[in-house]
Design a protein around this motif. Structure first.
Motif, PDB file in Angstrom:
ATOM      1  N   PHE A  97       0.789  -1.227   0.000  1.00  0.00           N
ATOM      2  CA  PHE A  97       0.000   0.000   0.000  1.00  0.00           C
ATOM      3  C   PHE A  97       0.823   1.279   0.000  1.00  0.00           C
ATOM      4  CE2 PHE A  97      -2.612   3.222   2.295  1.00  0.00           C
ATOM      5  CZ  PHE A  97      -3.558   3.408   1.291  1.00  0.00           C
ATOM      6  N   PRO A  98       1.948   1.379   0.717  1.00  0.00           N
ATOM      7  CA  PRO A  98       2.707   2.643   0.701  1.00  0.00           C
ATOM      8  C   PRO A  98       3.086   3.109  -0.689  1.00  0.00           C
ATOM      9  CG  PRO A  98       3.480   1.248   2.482  1.00  0.00           C
ATOM     10  CD  PRO A  98       2.524   0.418   1.697  1.00  0.00           C
ATOM     11  N   LEU A  99       3.459   2.187  -1.572  1.00  0.00           N
ATOM     12  CA  LEU A  99       3.815   2.568  -2.938  1.00  0.00           C
ATOM     13  C   LEU A  99       2.610   3.179  -3.658  1.00  0.00           C
ATOM     14  CD1 LEU A  99       5.909   0.502  -5.446  1.00  0.00           C
ATOM     15  CD2 LEU A  99       3.821   1.626  -6.174  1.00  0.00           C
ATOM     16  N   PHE A 170      11.895  -2.125  -6.481  1.00  0.00           N
ATOM     17  CA  PHE A 170      11.382  -0.851  -5.980  1.00  0.00           C
ATOM     18  C   PHE A 170      12.229  -0.367  -4.814  1.00  0.00           C
ATOM     19  CE2 PHE A 170       8.536   1.415  -3.004  1.00  0.00           C
ATOM     20  CZ  PHE A 170       8.312   2.531  -3.779  1.00  0.00           C
ATOM     21  N   ILE A 171      12.511   0.932  -4.814  1.00  0.00           N
ATOM     22  CA  ILE A 171      13.331   1.551  -3.768  1.00  0.00           C
ATOM     23  C   ILE A 171      12.419   2.371  -2.853  1.00  0.00           C
ATOM     24  CG2 ILE A 171      15.270   3.081  -3.301  1.00  0.00           C
ATOM     25  CD1 ILE A 171      16.200   2.588  -6.177  1.00  0.00           C
ATOM     26  N   PRO A 172      12.268   1.998  -1.590  1.00  0.00           N
ATOM     27  CA  PRO A 172      11.447   2.778  -0.666  1.00  0.00           C
ATOM     28  C   PRO A 172      11.997   4.193  -0.476  1.00  0.00           C
ATOM     29  CG  PRO A 172      11.920   0.598   0.238  1.00  0.00           C
ATOM     30  CD  PRO A 172      12.798   0.778  -0.965  1.00  0.00           C
ATOM     31  N   PHE A 173      11.120   5.122  -0.188  1.00  0.00           N
ATOM     32  CA  PHE A 173      11.519   6.520   0.000  1.00  0.00           C
ATOM     33  C   PHE A 173      12.480   6.664   1.180  1.00  0.00           C
ATOM     34  CE2 PHE A 173      10.995  10.817   1.669  1.00  0.00           C
ATOM     35  CZ  PHE A 173      11.118  11.582   0.518  1.00  0.00           C
ATOM     36  N   LEU A 266       5.675  -1.718 -11.309  1.00  0.00           N
ATOM     37  CA  LEU A 266       5.631  -1.272  -9.921  1.00  0.00           C
ATOM     38  C   LEU A 266       4.848  -2.283  -9.077  1.00  0.00           C
ATOM     39  CD1 LEU A 266       4.873   2.531 -10.394  1.00  0.00           C
ATOM     40  CD2 LEU A 266       7.060   1.487  -9.783  1.00  0.00           C
ATOM     41  N   PRO A 267       5.418  -2.745  -7.975  1.00  0.00           N
ATOM     42  CA  PRO A 267       4.720  -3.722  -7.120  1.00  0.00           C
ATOM     43  C   PRO A 267       3.714  -3.047  -6.198  1.00  0.00           C
ATOM     44  CG  PRO A 267       6.889  -3.269  -6.216  1.00  0.00           C
ATOM     45  CD  PRO A 267       6.794  -2.475  -7.497  1.00  0.00           C
ATOM     46  N   GLY A 268       2.697  -2.443  -6.797  1.00  0.00           N
ATOM     47  CA  GLY A 268       1.698  -1.726  -6.023  1.00  0.00           C
ATOM     48  C   GLY A 268       0.485  -2.580  -5.700  1.00  0.00           C
TER      49      GLY A 268
END
Length: 320
Positions: A97-99, A170-173, A266-268
């Motif tokens: 969910f964050p993405l 994916f690279i987290p913020f 994107l793994p959303g």
């Protein structure tokens, strides 16, 4: 306060209806979840082993029993076990969910940051060439699917500038803010530009209505500058339909932009739900839809409360 309490009371009823619909709908999809989960290895299992797996995931019970057990689990924040990931559904959702939330927020910034000024600009130059150009842009934007915009952006960057969008892991913020933004800027532009056209048309229409009101003419007659009349008097009263549209669109974006997430790898949340449907992962689909529905209702509630902040004359929950 009365309005807020009434809306909060309706939340469980709406969620109950959503839970019934999604529970029945996912089970009407042809296919078997155990076979879909195992793929080609399903043929290697004996009937007894398949029955054991079905019993482990609670799929050997009747629909009514399955729904009752699932609903009791939901009440205790237990959305079940994902057969695809082998982990609790809530953990899988919160991981993805964050993405999707970040992508939705960036898309809204793009849409409102471009669409609102364009709408105001077009309204203040009604029937001029610049107004016509903005309206043509909005018409083209609304009639172009988001995945087409995404493919065009990729093509222009790769063929014209030799640049490919940042894909892969994916690279987290929190780990690398610049790398994270680099991965999401093109998907955000893709979704944002699709929504920009709607924001432009709504804000232009609302501004045209407001600019013809008596209080705007009064402000002009008192010597207020053109800039002050537009941005201080007219725009705040034209924002309500824009806020309404933005709230609905943001709710949809929280559901996951499946095609855009697929295009940019994107793994959303949306891509996860699509994979869960293909894998017949009942628990994950049910939990995800319930989670999205709850977020949608919360966003709509916040939009209603924002009306009072934009226009104090509006009172929610009292008189109509």
């Amino acid at each position: 306060m009365t309005y807020l309490l009434r809306r909060l009371i309706t939340f469980p009823l709406v969620m109950l209806g959503v839970s019934v619909l999604v529970f029945v709908a996912i089970r009407l999809v042809p296919g078997d979840s155990i076979t879909a989960m195992l793929g080609t290895e399903a043929g290697l299992l004996t009937p007894q082993q398949k029955q054991a797996l079905a019993a482990y995931f609670g799929l050997d019970q009747s629909w009514l029993v399955q729904y009752g057990r699932w609903l009791l689990g939901v009440l205790s924040a237990d959305l079940g076990l994902s057969v695809t990931y082998g982990k609790p559904v809530l953990d899988v959702i919160l991981q993805r969910f964050p993405l999707t939330l970040e992508l939705a927020c960036l898309s809204m910034v793009v849409a409102i940051g471009i669409g609102l000024p364009l709408g105001v600009f077009a309204a203040t130059r009604r029937e001029r060439g610049s107004d016509l150009a903005v309206r043509i842009f909005a018409m083209i934007g609304q009639s172009t699917p988001s995945f087409v915009i995404g493919l065009m952006i990729i093509y222009v960057l790769s063929a014209g500038f030799g640049i490919l969008p940042a894909m892969g892991q994916f690279i987290p913020f929190s780990e690398d803010p610049l790398g994270n933004i680099g991965q999401l800027i093109l998907p955000a532009l893709t979704l944002g530009l699709s929504f920009t056209a709607s924001v432009t048309r709504i804000s232009r229409s609302a501004m045209l209505d407001v600019l013809s009101d008596d209080y705007v003419r009064t402000a002009r007659s008192k010597g207020a500058t053109r800039r002050r009349v537009i941005w201080r008097h007219a725009l705040p009263n034209a924002l309500i339909p824009v806020v309404t549209l933005s709230g609905v669109e943001f709710g949809y974006l929280l559901g996951g932009a499946v095609l855009v997430e697929q295009i940019f790898a994107l793994p959303g949340l949306g891509r996860m739900v699509l994979d869960a449907i293909l894998q017949r992962d009942y628990a994950l689909v049910q939990g995800s839809v319930l989670f999205v529905a709850l977020n949608f209702m919360i966003v709509n509630l916040l939009v209603d409360l924002a009306y009072v902040m934009l226009d104090p004359r509006i009172r929610l929950g009292g008189r109509s």
